[in-house]
Design a protein around this motif. Structure first.
Motif, PDB file in Angstrom:
ATOM      1  N   ARG A  69       0.903  -1.194  -0.017  1.00 33.56           N
ATOM      2  CA  ARG A  69       0.003   0.020  -0.124  1.00 33.56           C
ATOM      3  C   ARG A  69       0.902   1.171   0.018  1.00 33.56           C
ATOM      4  N   GLU A  70       2.070   1.115   0.945  1.00 31.39           N
ATOM      5  CA  GLU A  70       2.810   2.589   1.007  1.00 31.39           C
ATOM      6  C   GLU A  70       3.474   2.636  -0.223  1.00 31.39           C
ATOM      7  N   THR A  71       4.013   1.463  -0.959  1.00 35.27           N
ATOM      8  CA  THR A  71       4.620   1.745  -2.360  1.00 35.27           C
ATOM      9  C   THR A  71       3.845   2.348  -3.452  1.00 35.27           C
ATOM     10  N   LEU A  72       2.397   1.736  -3.441  1.00 37.69           N
ATOM     11  CA  LEU A  72       1.510   2.082  -4.590  1.00 37.69           C
ATOM     12  C   LEU A  72       1.124   3.534  -4.042  1.00 37.69           C
ATOM     13  N   ASP A  73       0.920   3.927  -2.849  1.00 34.40           N
ATOM     14  CA  ASP A  73       0.448   5.115  -2.474  1.00 34.40           C
ATOM     15  C   ASP A  73       1.597   6.125  -3.059  1.00 34.40           C
ATOM     16  N   SER A  74       2.860   5.864  -2.859  1.00 34.37           N
ATOM     17  CA  SER A  74       4.038   6.623  -3.238  1.00 34.37           C
ATOM     18  C   SER A  74       4.041   6.925  -4.708  1.00 34.37           C
ATOM     19  N   VAL A  75       3.734   5.788  -5.448  1.00 30.16           N
ATOM     20  CA  VAL A  75       4.012   5.991  -6.929  1.00 30.16           C
ATOM     21  C   VAL A  75       2.878   6.674  -7.491  1.00 30.16           C
ATOM     22  N   ILE A  76       1.609   6.313  -7.055  1.00 30.64           N
ATOM     23  CA  ILE A  76       0.501   7.161  -7.473  1.00 30.64           C
ATOM     24  C   ILE A  76       0.523   8.704  -7.404  1.00 30.64           C
ATOM     25  N   ALA A  77       1.260   9.243  -6.013  1.00 31.11           N
ATOM     26  CA  ALA A  77       1.391  10.461  -5.719  1.00 31.11           C
ATOM     27  C   ALA A  77       2.370  11.231  -6.433  1.00 31.11           C
ATOM     28  N   GLN A  78       2.967  10.790  -7.262  1.00 32.06           N
ATOM     29  CA  GLN A  78       4.051  11.486  -7.996  1.00 32.06           C
ATOM     30  C   GLN A  78       3.297  12.486  -8.881  1.00 32.06           C
ATOM     31  N   ARG A  79       4.054  13.514  -9.008  1.00 30.58           N
ATOM     32  CA  ARG A  79       3.597  14.741  -9.792  1.00 30.58           C
ATOM     33  C   ARG A  79       3.818  14.111 -11.387  1.00 30.58           C
ATOM     34  N   THR A  80       2.802  14.602 -12.046  1.00 27.59           N
ATOM     35  CA  THR A  80       2.696  14.487 -13.653  1.00 27.59           C
ATOM     36  C   THR A  80       2.381  15.465 -14.523  1.00 27.59           C
ATOM     37  N   ASP A  81       2.461  16.602 -13.789  1.00 22.83           N
ATOM     38  CA  ASP A  81       2.350  17.759 -14.685  1.00 22.83           C
ATOM     39  C   ASP A  81       3.487  18.102 -15.617  1.00 22.83           C
ATOM     40  N   GLY A  82       3.398  18.719 -16.715  1.00 25.66           N
ATOM     41  CA  GLY A  82       4.485  18.837 -17.727  1.00 25.66           C
ATOM     42  C   GLY A  82       4.355  17.588 -18.838  1.00 25.66           C
ATOM     43  N   PHE A  83       3.325  16.887 -18.826  1.00 23.27           N
ATOM     44  CA  PHE A  83       3.395  16.021 -20.014  1.00 23.27           C
ATOM     45  C   PHE A  83       2.137  16.275 -20.834  1.00 23.27           C
ATOM     46  N   TYR A  84       2.199  16.390 -22.110  1.00 25.78           N
ATOM     47  CA  TYR A  84       1.096  16.854 -23.049  1.00 25.78           C
ATOM     48  C   TYR A  84       0.726  16.133 -24.022  1.00 25.78           C
ATOM     49  N   ARG A  85      -0.427  16.111 -24.386  1.00 26.09           N
ATOM     50  CA  ARG A  85      -0.954  15.445 -25.685  1.00 26.09           C
ATOM     51  C   ARG A  85      -0.429  15.564 -26.906  1.00 26.09           C
ATOM     52  N   TYR A  86      -0.538  14.552 -27.796  1.00 24.70           N
ATOM     53  CA  TYR A  86      -0.212  14.712 -29.274  1.00 24.70           C
ATOM     54  C   TYR A  86      -1.592  14.751 -30.055  1.00 24.70           C
ATOM     55  N   LYS A  87      -1.559  15.577 -31.021  1.00 18.99           N
ATOM     56  CA  LYS A  87      -2.742  15.475 -31.956  1.00 18.99           C
ATOM     57  C   LYS A  87      -2.259  15.647 -33.324  1.00 18.99           C
ATOM     58  N   ASN A  88      -2.798  14.642 -34.192  1.00 16.02           N
ATOM     59  CA  ASN A  88      -2.208  14.435 -35.635  1.00 16.02           C
ATOM     60  C   ASN A  88      -0.650  14.463 -35.805  1.00 16.02           C
ATOM     61  N   GLY A  89       0.106  14.018 -34.907  1.00 17.03           N
ATOM     62  CA  GLY A  89       1.499  13.721 -34.876  1.00 17.03           C
ATOM     63  C   GLY A  89       2.200  15.145 -34.442  1.00 17.03           C
ATOM     64  N   SER A  90       1.384  16.052 -33.890  1.00 18.64           N
ATOM     65  CA  SER A  90       2.218  17.136 -33.280  1.00 18.64           C
ATOM     66  C   SER A  90       1.903  17.423 -32.078  1.00 18.64           C
ATOM     67  N   PRO A  91       2.801  17.901 -31.107  1.00 17.05           N
ATOM     68  CA  PRO A  91       2.498  18.087 -29.542  1.00 17.05           C
ATOM     69  C   PRO A  91       1.278  19.365 -29.479  1.00 17.05           C
ATOM     70  N   THR A  92       0.572  19.240 -28.533  1.00 18.97           N
ATOM     71  CA  THR A  92      -0.577  20.413 -28.364  1.00 18.97           C
ATOM     72  C   THR A  92      -0.237  20.917 -27.059  1.00 18.97           C
ATOM     73  N   ASP A  93      -1.038  21.791 -26.628  1.00 23.87           N
ATOM     74  CA  ASP A  93      -0.708  22.608 -25.227  1.00 23.87           C
ATOM     75  C   ASP A  93      -1.557  21.890 -24.282  1.00 23.87           C
ATOM     76  N   GLU A  94      -2.415  21.060 -24.751  1.00 24.79           N
ATOM     77  CA  GLU A  94      -3.512  20.258 -23.678  1.00 24.79           C
ATOM     78  C   GLU A  94      -2.786  19.174 -22.971  1.00 24.79           C
ATOM     79  N   PRO A  95      -2.920  19.173 -21.766  1.00 28.77           N
ATOM     80  CA  PRO A  95      -2.087  18.395 -20.662  1.00 28.77           C
ATOM     81  C   PRO A  95      -2.577  17.038 -20.755  1.00 28.77           C
ATOM     82  N   CYS A  96      -1.558  16.113 -20.640  1.00 22.68           N
ATOM     83  CA  CYS A  96      -1.960  14.738 -20.786  1.00 22.68           C
ATOM     84  C   CYS A  96      -2.750  14.332 -19.512  1.00 22.68           C
TER      85      CYS A  96
END
Length: 92
Positions: free
Chosen positions: A24-51
């Motif tokens: 539980r402690e391991t999973l809670d730690s991994v799940i709590a990691q920050r994931t900002d800064g990742f963005y979606r692709y659309k038609n092969g190009s990056p967008t400003d839309e967060p993933c």
């Protein structure tokens, strides 16, 4: 800029064999990691839309037949979090 079009940006693999006391402690730690800064692709190009958080990473469990309840803990978490893969049974 890290991006995702289909699938996940990265995978995390956790050995869960008889890991109930700290799973539980391991999973809670991994799940709590920050994931900002990742963005979606659309038609092969990056967008400003967060993933969406659940598309940044997947967590895969490897279990060789736990007998301490680790598999049940994993199942509990995988119902809550769509980016957790079902336990893989490895035959040694």
């Amino acid at each position: 800029m890290p991006t995702v079009e289909n699938g996940y940006i990265f995978s995390i693999i956790i050995a869960v064999y008889n890991s109930a006391p700290f799973l539980r402690e391991t999973l809670d730690s991994v799940i709590a990691q920050r994931t900002d800064g990742f963005y979606r692709y659309k038609n092969g190009s990056p967008t400003d839309e967060p993933c969406p958080r659940e598309r940044v990473f997947e967590i895969i469990a490897v279990d060789d037949g736990s007998t301490d309840g680790a598999a049940e803990i994993w199942d509990e978490y995988s119902e809550k979090y769509p980016n957790l893969r079902k336990t893989l049974k490895v035959v040694s």
